[in-house]
Design a protein around this motif. Sequence first.
Motif, mmCIF file in Angstrom:
data_model
loop_
_atom_site.group_PDB
_atom_site.id
_atom_site.type_symbol
_atom_site.label_atom_id
_atom_site.label_comp_id
_atom_site.label_asym_id
_atom_site.label_seq_id
_atom_site.Cartn_x
_atom_site.Cartn_y
_atom_site.Cartn_z
ATOM 1 N N GLY A 21 0.773 -1.188 -0.036
ATOM 2 C CA GLY A 21 -0.063 0.064 0.077
ATOM 3 C C GLY A 21 0.950 1.252 0.081
ATOM 4 O O GLY A 21 2.088 1.244 -0.089
ATOM 5 N N ASP A 22 0.409 2.497 0.269
ATOM 6 C CA ASP A 22 0.929 3.755 0.196
ATOM 7 C C ASP A 22 0.778 4.260 1.598
ATOM 8 O O ASP A 22 -0.255 4.363 2.228
ATOM 9 C CB ASP A 22 0.206 4.601 -0.726
ATOM 10 C CG ASP A 22 0.320 4.095 -2.237
ATOM 11 O OD1 ASP A 22 1.472 3.403 -2.556
ATOM 12 O OD2 ASP A 22 -0.655 4.144 -2.953
ATOM 13 N N PRO A 23 1.558 5.100 1.835
ATOM 14 C CA PRO A 23 1.877 5.701 3.234
ATOM 15 C C PRO A 23 0.752 6.933 3.182
ATOM 16 O O PRO A 23 0.624 7.684 2.373
ATOM 17 C CB PRO A 23 3.066 6.264 3.271
ATOM 18 C CG PRO A 23 3.640 6.297 2.094
ATOM 19 C CD PRO A 23 3.144 5.293 1.235
ATOM 20 N N LYS A 24 0.086 7.225 4.081
ATOM 21 C CA LYS A 24 -0.552 8.492 4.276
ATOM 22 C C LYS A 24 0.000 9.486 5.499
ATOM 23 O O LYS A 24 0.319 8.952 6.597
ATOM 24 C CB LYS A 24 -2.002 7.920 4.800
ATOM 25 C CG LYS A 24 -2.975 6.987 3.806
ATOM 26 C CD LYS A 24 -2.922 7.847 2.838
ATOM 27 C CE LYS A 24 -3.651 6.673 1.519
ATOM 28 N NZ LYS A 24 -4.059 7.528 0.350
ATOM 29 N N PHE A 25 -0.274 10.762 5.079
ATOM 30 C CA PHE A 25 0.097 11.759 6.019
ATOM 31 C C PHE A 25 -1.034 12.789 6.286
ATOM 32 O O PHE A 25 -1.808 12.938 5.574
ATOM 33 C CB PHE A 25 1.508 12.430 5.202
ATOM 34 C CG PHE A 25 2.478 11.595 4.946
ATOM 35 C CD1 PHE A 25 3.457 11.309 5.836
ATOM 36 C CD2 PHE A 25 2.827 10.859 3.732
ATOM 37 C CE1 PHE A 25 4.498 10.455 5.713
ATOM 38 C CE2 PHE A 25 3.833 10.068 3.419
ATOM 39 C CZ PHE A 25 4.634 9.770 4.318
ATOM 40 N N ALA A 26 -0.680 13.360 7.478
ATOM 41 C CA ALA A 26 -1.817 14.599 7.698
ATOM 42 C C ALA A 26 -1.383 15.586 7.026
ATOM 43 O O ALA A 26 -0.088 15.825 6.466
ATOM 44 C CB ALA A 26 -1.883 14.879 9.170
ATOM 45 N N ARG A 27 -2.124 16.921 7.223
ATOM 46 C CA ARG A 27 -1.834 18.008 6.527
ATOM 47 C C ARG A 27 -0.444 18.615 6.801
ATOM 48 O O ARG A 27 0.184 19.216 6.044
ATOM 49 C CB ARG A 27 -2.895 19.194 6.434
ATOM 50 C CG ARG A 27 -4.392 18.908 5.841
ATOM 51 C CD ARG A 27 -5.451 19.558 6.108
ATOM 52 N NE ARG A 27 -6.778 19.332 5.575
ATOM 53 C CZ ARG A 27 -6.966 19.703 4.185
ATOM 54 N NH1 ARG A 27 -6.389 20.383 3.729
ATOM 55 N NH2 ARG A 27 -8.206 19.340 3.906
ATOM 56 N N PHE A 31 3.072 11.375 9.717
ATOM 57 C CA PHE A 31 2.813 10.040 9.099
ATOM 58 C C PHE A 31 1.687 9.439 9.999
ATOM 59 O O PHE A 31 1.820 9.535 11.184
ATOM 60 C CB PHE A 31 3.838 9.009 9.295
ATOM 61 C CG PHE A 31 3.639 7.830 8.910
ATOM 62 C CD1 PHE A 31 3.502 7.478 7.539
ATOM 63 C CD2 PHE A 31 3.692 6.794 9.676
ATOM 64 C CE1 PHE A 31 3.055 6.249 7.165
ATOM 65 C CE2 PHE A 31 3.242 5.403 9.252
ATOM 66 C CZ PHE A 31 3.172 4.893 8.029
ATOM 67 N N LYS A 32 0.420 9.051 9.151
ATOM 68 C CA LYS A 32 -0.738 8.460 9.970
ATOM 69 C C LYS A 32 -0.870 7.213 9.651
ATOM 70 O O LYS A 32 -1.501 6.424 10.264
ATOM 71 C CB LYS A 32 -1.729 9.365 9.097
ATOM 72 C CG LYS A 32 -1.913 10.783 9.531
ATOM 73 C CD LYS A 32 -3.147 11.410 9.295
ATOM 74 C CE LYS A 32 -4.318 11.006 9.931
ATOM 75 N NZ LYS A 32 -5.299 11.788 9.664
ATOM 76 N N TYR A 34 -0.604 3.346 6.725
ATOM 77 C CA TYR A 34 -0.546 3.097 5.238
ATOM 78 C C TYR A 34 -1.926 2.970 4.677
ATOM 79 O O TYR A 34 -2.669 2.237 5.336
ATOM 80 C CB TYR A 34 0.256 1.702 5.134
ATOM 81 C CG TYR A 34 1.570 1.909 5.198
ATOM 82 C CD1 TYR A 34 2.627 2.119 3.944
ATOM 83 C CD2 TYR A 34 2.349 1.653 6.330
ATOM 84 C CE1 TYR A 34 3.946 2.449 4.265
ATOM 85 C CE2 TYR A 34 3.740 1.838 6.490
ATOM 86 C CZ TYR A 34 4.708 2.309 5.295
ATOM 87 O OH TYR A 34 5.708 2.467 5.630
ATOM 88 N N HIS A 35 -2.105 3.061 3.324
ATOM 89 C CA HIS A 35 -3.394 2.693 3.040
ATOM 90 C C HIS A 35 -3.165 1.375 2.085
ATOM 91 O O HIS A 35 -2.457 1.624 0.768
ATOM 92 C CB HIS A 35 -3.939 3.916 2.201
ATOM 93 C CG HIS A 35 -5.364 3.572 1.497
ATOM 94 N ND1 HIS A 35 -5.413 3.333 0.109
ATOM 95 C CD2 HIS A 35 -6.709 3.772 2.202
ATOM 96 C CE1 HIS A 35 -6.883 2.932 0.040
ATOM 97 N NE2 HIS A 35 -7.456 3.333 1.227
#
Length: 610
Positions: A21-27, A31-32, A34-35
């Motif tokens: 999957g891909d990593p997810k980050f906040a605004r 780092f929040k 993986y999706h």
Amino acid sequence: RGFEAALPNAVGEMRWFEIHGDPKFARDGTFKGYHGVTQDITARKLVEARLRQHAMVFDNSQEGIVITDPDGCVLDANASFERITEYTLDEIRGRNMRLLQSGRHDRAFYASLWKSVNDHGFWQGEIWNRRKGGEIFPERLSIGTVRDPSGAVVNYIGVFSDIKRLKQSESRLEFLAHHDPLTSLPNRTLLLLRIDHAIARSRREGKTGAVLFLDLDRFKVVNDSLGHVAGDELLIQAAQRWTRRLRATDTLARIGGDEFVVLLEDVAEPHDAAVVGQSLIREMAAPFSLPNDRDAFVGLSVGVSLFPANGQSPDELIQHADSALYLAKNSGGSTVRFYSDSLTSEASERLDMEAGIRRALERNEFILHFQPLVSIKDMRIVGVEALLRWRSPCGLIPPDQFIPLAEKTGLIVPLGEWVLRDACARMKAWRDSGADIQFIAVNMSPVQLGRADIFATVKAILDETGLPPDYLELEITESALLDPAGGAEAKLKELRAFGVRVSLDDFGAGHSSLFFLQRFPINKLKLDRTFVRDIPGDPTSMEIATAIIRLAHALNIKALAEGVETGAQVDFLAATGCDLAQGYFFDKPLSELELLERMCISNEVSKIAV
């Protein structure tokens, strides 16, 4: 994109996950997570770790490990397998493990091995295999079976170790348990076992054996003055000397200090044990070369016990031999003593006699006497029999006291050659002086006749002395003709063809057989004195004597009667046609001078006789 990571689960346990999957980050860039898709791979990771551990064990084990297919062909092997067998994996892969068989085990061994594998799934034991270079070596081997879920055999796994050094160590320990570490000779433990076995054998076969207790004379002086290293070296050298002297079937053991024991089996008579003891004593005559360029002289005392006469157990025999050794030490050492006083005396006398015969040969103490052989027809001396006498410093010794021992020890060979040479030389001198003697008779021992070179010896002596062969008569006994190899016949025929006469002595007293007279080239029969002695008082003796004389004449050979002592005996022999006689009625055995006087020959002859 995918990757693996160790993360805690909901309850805090660390687990391995495979993430795609891909990593997810906040605004704000935080780092929040993986999706995508996440899979727990902890179980797989544990299996992989275990496989790595197994591979490490497989590759680094000091034991050889081999994996085969169900037919025994190699699939894989580790480095230790290559080191131990000397085959690389590339050389062995695909080949059957039978390649390593040593040839020491039979089919039954391998059948039992595979039966255990098939019935129980494993086999474990010791086996001999062969390295690539050809060396056979022992190994400790375990074979296990790998089956699939259906129970079919998939693989066999062999795990083995080279136990060559272990076997060598076991062998060395076994050797040290039964041998002396200094001399490598059997120790007391092994000696007792062998004596016990020898006693049991002697009971079964009715044979005699001997135990000799050996103790070095003056060894303590060497040990104290030159040190224990020198003492040990002396013991080693002494053991080596004795070993060379003994038979392969004899046992030489060291039981402590300077004490040794010899076990002799199949001893014909006590004298033989004494001879061995004396030979071991003689081995001590040469000096011992010790460290620091020192030489040492030591003697040896020997005590002897015999079995079964002197004991029925190993300890008893050794104890009695030790008691005999005490007697030897008290007699001054360097001697042999038996446990029985009577045997000691007898053996000592025989050893002295044997040594005396050797010295007498060296010092020319032997002489010949001559007994006339008379023609009964005209009472004329036609020949003489040479009779050996020993003129020792203690007086004249008759032959019956030393000839049997000379025959037993082999001294009869040089002694017999001396008699033959001296007799031929004197006969030649007498003939050259004009003496009318037709022949000289010389007794020949069965030991002499048994020698392969007897013809060459007789011929050489006749050539040396210049005596024509037909003036020599060899007297042999019937026992000399009992040659199992059949050589006596050929030797006598060779001597007869050369011209030497042959007389059969003591006919009728031994293994008399008409076969001898038919087969062997005999010129004369000598009627034994036992048949002459009772003539004319015993009709049976007269009949036997008459039959022998007629038998001789029927075979066209002459008859000679021994032991003639009376005129009545002479009259009887003359009436029966006996050709020759000898005995005290005519003359006792005479010295050369007496013989020459008897025949009215000049005394000057004795000066030219050798």
